[in-house]
Design a protein around this motif. Structure first.
Motif, PDB file in Angstrom:
ATOM      1  N   VAL A  38       5.546 -10.067 -21.547  1.00  0.00           N
ATOM      2  CA  VAL A  38       4.731  -8.892 -21.804  1.00  0.00           C
ATOM      3  C   VAL A  38       3.564  -9.353 -23.260  1.00  0.00           C
ATOM      4  CG1 VAL A  38       4.682  -6.696 -23.246  1.00  0.00           C
ATOM      5  CG2 VAL A  38       6.601  -7.335 -21.885  1.00  0.00           C
ATOM      6  N   TYR A  39       2.572  -9.159 -22.761  1.00  0.00           N
ATOM      7  CA  TYR A  39       1.333  -9.691 -23.532  1.00  0.00           C
ATOM      8  C   TYR A  39       0.759  -8.632 -24.247  1.00  0.00           C
ATOM      9  CZ  TYR A  39       1.125 -13.945 -20.813  1.00  0.00           C
ATOM     10  OH  TYR A  39       1.301 -15.205 -20.260  1.00  0.00           O
ATOM     11  N   TYR A  40       0.788  -8.847 -25.508  1.00  0.00           N
ATOM     12  CA  TYR A  40       0.166  -7.951 -26.691  1.00  0.00           C
ATOM     13  C   TYR A  40      -1.091  -8.368 -27.130  1.00  0.00           C
ATOM     14  CZ  TYR A  40       5.133  -6.364 -26.530  1.00  0.00           C
ATOM     15  OH  TYR A  40       6.266  -5.878 -26.191  1.00  0.00           O
ATOM     16  N   CYS A  41      -1.904  -7.294 -27.351  1.00  0.00           N
ATOM     17  CA  CYS A  41      -3.087  -7.609 -27.811  1.00  0.00           C
ATOM     18  C   CYS A  41      -3.143  -7.175 -29.560  1.00  0.00           C
ATOM     19  CB  CYS A  41      -4.423  -6.375 -27.342  1.00  0.00           C
ATOM     20  SG  CYS A  41      -5.993  -6.560 -28.213  1.00  0.00           S
ATOM     21  N   ASN A  42      -3.842  -8.092 -30.313  1.00  0.00           N
ATOM     22  CA  ASN A  42      -3.855  -8.024 -31.603  1.00  0.00           C
ATOM     23  C   ASN A  42      -5.070  -7.996 -32.185  1.00  0.00           C
ATOM     24  OD1 ASN A  42      -3.686  -9.956 -34.353  1.00  0.00           O
ATOM     25  ND2 ASN A  42      -1.928  -8.570 -34.296  1.00  0.00           N
ATOM     26  N   MET A  54      -9.403 -11.294 -33.294  1.00  0.00           N
ATOM     27  CA  MET A  54      -8.668 -10.719 -31.944  1.00  0.00           C
ATOM     28  C   MET A  54      -7.875 -11.567 -31.156  1.00  0.00           C
ATOM     29  SD  MET A  54     -10.942  -7.301 -30.575  1.00  0.00           S
ATOM     30  CE  MET A  54      -9.414  -6.701 -29.865  1.00  0.00           C
ATOM     31  N   GLY A  55      -6.882 -11.303 -30.451  1.00  0.00           N
ATOM     32  CA  GLY A  55      -6.256 -12.148 -29.859  1.00  0.00           C
ATOM     33  C   GLY A  55      -4.924 -11.647 -28.999  1.00  0.00           C
ATOM     34  N   TRP A  56      -4.174 -12.557 -28.491  1.00  0.00           N
ATOM     35  CA  TRP A  56      -3.094 -12.296 -27.442  1.00  0.00           C
ATOM     36  C   TRP A  56      -1.937 -12.939 -27.840  1.00  0.00           C
ATOM     37  CZ3 TRP A  56      -3.645  -8.413 -23.813  1.00  0.00           C
ATOM     38  CH2 TRP A  56      -4.970  -8.022 -23.478  1.00  0.00           C
ATOM     39  N   TYR A  57      -0.746 -12.271 -28.005  1.00  0.00           N
ATOM     40  CA  TYR A  57       0.470 -12.792 -27.981  1.00  0.00           C
ATOM     41  C   TYR A  57       1.296 -12.451 -27.077  1.00  0.00           C
ATOM     42  CZ  TYR A  57      -0.917 -13.652 -32.732  1.00  0.00           C
ATOM     43  OH  TYR A  57      -1.774 -14.265 -34.008  1.00  0.00           O
ATOM     44  N   ARG A  58       2.467 -13.102 -26.558  1.00  0.00           N
ATOM     45  CA  ARG A  58       3.273 -12.604 -25.607  1.00  0.00           C
ATOM     46  C   ARG A  58       4.843 -12.902 -26.046  1.00  0.00           C
ATOM     47  NH1 ARG A  58       2.160 -17.673 -21.318  1.00  0.00           N
ATOM     48  NH2 ARG A  58       3.346 -19.302 -22.393  1.00  0.00           N
ATOM     49  N   GLN A  59       5.525 -12.198 -25.331  1.00  0.00           N
ATOM     50  CA  GLN A  59       7.041 -12.209 -25.485  1.00  0.00           C
ATOM     51  C   GLN A  59       7.645 -12.181 -24.294  1.00  0.00           C
ATOM     52  OE1 GLN A  59       8.472  -9.314 -28.394  1.00  0.00           O
ATOM     53  NE2 GLN A  59      10.217 -10.507 -29.126  1.00  0.00           N
ATOM     54  N   ALA A  60       8.522 -13.095 -24.023  1.00  0.00           N
ATOM     55  CA  ALA A  60       9.354 -13.061 -22.993  1.00  0.00           C
ATOM     56  C   ALA A  60      10.823 -12.637 -23.300  1.00  0.00           C
ATOM     57  CB  ALA A  60       9.480 -14.680 -22.155  1.00  0.00           C
ATOM     58  N   PRO A  61      11.451 -12.213 -22.366  1.00  0.00           N
ATOM     59  CA  PRO A  61      12.898 -11.649 -22.601  1.00  0.00           C
ATOM     60  C   PRO A  61      13.817 -12.682 -23.272  1.00  0.00           C
ATOM     61  CG  PRO A  61      12.516 -11.034 -20.351  1.00  0.00           C
ATOM     62  CD  PRO A  61      11.231 -11.975 -20.808  1.00  0.00           C
ATOM     63  N   GLY A  62      14.472 -12.372 -24.561  1.00  0.00           N
ATOM     64  CA  GLY A  62      15.166 -13.510 -25.229  1.00  0.00           C
ATOM     65  C   GLY A  62      14.457 -14.426 -26.199  1.00  0.00           C
ATOM     66  N   LYS A  63      13.234 -14.341 -26.244  1.00  0.00           N
ATOM     67  CA  LYS A  63      12.464 -15.244 -26.901  1.00  0.00           C
ATOM     68  C   LYS A  63      11.568 -14.460 -27.695  1.00  0.00           C
ATOM     69  CE  LYS A  63      11.948 -18.722 -23.412  1.00  0.00           C
ATOM     70  NZ  LYS A  63      10.865 -19.565 -22.603  1.00  0.00           N
ATOM     71  N   GLU A  64      11.027 -15.317 -28.839  1.00  0.00           N
ATOM     72  CA  GLU A  64      10.406 -14.772 -29.964  1.00  0.00           C
ATOM     73  C   GLU A  64       8.722 -14.636 -29.394  1.00  0.00           C
ATOM     74  OE1 GLU A  64      12.551 -16.602 -33.743  1.00  0.00           O
ATOM     75  OE2 GLU A  64      10.387 -16.999 -33.422  1.00  0.00           O
ATOM     76  N   ARG A  65       8.093 -13.638 -30.068  1.00  0.00           N
ATOM     77  CA  ARG A  65       6.700 -13.474 -29.721  1.00  0.00           C
ATOM     78  C   ARG A  65       6.027 -14.829 -30.088  1.00  0.00           C
ATOM     79  NH1 ARG A  65       3.824  -7.832 -31.066  1.00  0.00           N
ATOM     80  NH2 ARG A  65       5.553  -7.043 -29.976  1.00  0.00           N
ATOM     81  N   GLU A  66       5.106 -15.296 -29.264  1.00  0.00           N
ATOM     82  CA  GLU A  66       4.324 -16.289 -29.539  1.00  0.00           C
ATOM     83  C   GLU A  66       2.781 -16.349 -29.455  1.00  0.00           C
ATOM     84  OE1 GLU A  66       5.312 -19.681 -26.963  1.00  0.00           O
ATOM     85  OE2 GLU A  66       4.695 -18.466 -25.187  1.00  0.00           O
ATOM     86  N   LEU A  67       2.096 -17.081 -29.878  1.00  0.00           N
ATOM     87  CA  LEU A  67       0.558 -16.994 -29.948  1.00  0.00           C
ATOM     88  C   LEU A  67       0.154 -17.579 -28.558  1.00  0.00           C
ATOM     89  CD1 LEU A  67      -2.428 -16.990 -31.227  1.00  0.00           C
ATOM     90  CD2 LEU A  67      -1.905 -19.350 -31.790  1.00  0.00           C
ATOM     91  N   VAL A  68      -0.736 -16.768 -27.926  1.00  0.00           N
ATOM     92  CA  VAL A  68      -1.499 -17.292 -26.663  1.00  0.00           C
ATOM     93  C   VAL A  68      -2.623 -17.731 -27.079  1.00  0.00           C
ATOM     94  CG1 VAL A  68      -2.329 -16.390 -24.298  1.00  0.00           C
ATOM     95  CG2 VAL A  68      -0.127 -15.457 -25.526  1.00  0.00           C
ATOM     96  N   ALA A  69      -3.408 -16.917 -27.421  1.00  0.00           N
ATOM     97  CA  ALA A  69      -4.796 -17.423 -27.899  1.00  0.00           C
ATOM     98  C   ALA A  69      -5.389 -16.188 -28.886  1.00  0.00           C
ATOM     99  CB  ALA A  69      -5.656 -17.439 -26.837  1.00  0.00           C
ATOM    100  N   THR A  70      -6.437 -16.712 -29.839  1.00  0.00           N
ATOM    101  CA  THR A  70      -7.200 -15.785 -30.568  1.00  0.00           C
ATOM    102  C   THR A  70      -8.501 -16.348 -30.690  1.00  0.00           C
ATOM    103  OG1 THR A  70      -6.441 -17.336 -32.452  1.00  0.00           O
ATOM    104  CG2 THR A  70      -5.174 -15.289 -32.071  1.00  0.00           C
TER     105      THR A  70
END
Length: 117
Positions: free
Chosen positions: A92-96, A34-50
């Motif tokens: 925006v932070y997304y749970c995965n 399980m983890g978190w990713y984030r996406q800022a406006p105009g940028k690709e989704r990136e890994l935060v932590a898993t």
């Protein structure tokens, strides 16, 4: 049905802290990571932590030393403690939640984190 329910986002000043939570429900198989990713406006989704089921963790370079991920496997919940937040953490932070074999890959709806300077 499968749900990843996120909470804890909001608006904070630079240098402040927030704690995100995500609880998975409706998943009949065990979760491998399980983890978190984030996406800022105009940028690709990136890994935060898993965090893996064996408790090993992986962090994105941008958050190392400031963010801490933890989990409660019994509750299918993952937490993200975010300290010393910076304006560039705004996203925006997304749970995965993932399982490798058989595979699944589920996403939450996202929670907004805004850091003001």
């Amino acid at each position: 049905q499968v749900q990843l329910e996120e909470s804890g986002g909001g608006l904070v000043q630079a240098g402040g802290s927030l704690r995100l939570s995500c609880t998975a429900s409706g998943i009949s198989s065990s979760i491998d990571v399980m983890g978190w990713y984030r996406q800022a406006p105009g940028k690709e989704r990136e890994l935060v932590a898993t965090v893996f089921s064996g408790s090993s963790t992986l962090y994105g370079d941008a958050v190392k030393g400031r963010f801490t991920i933890s989990s409660d496997n019994a509750k299918s919940t993952v937490y993200l403690q975010m300290n010393n937040l910076k304006p560039e953490d705004t996203a925006v932070y997304y749970c995965n939640a993932q399982r490798f074999i058989p595979s699944f890959n589920y996403w939450g709806q996202g929670t907004q984190v805004t850091v003001s300077s």
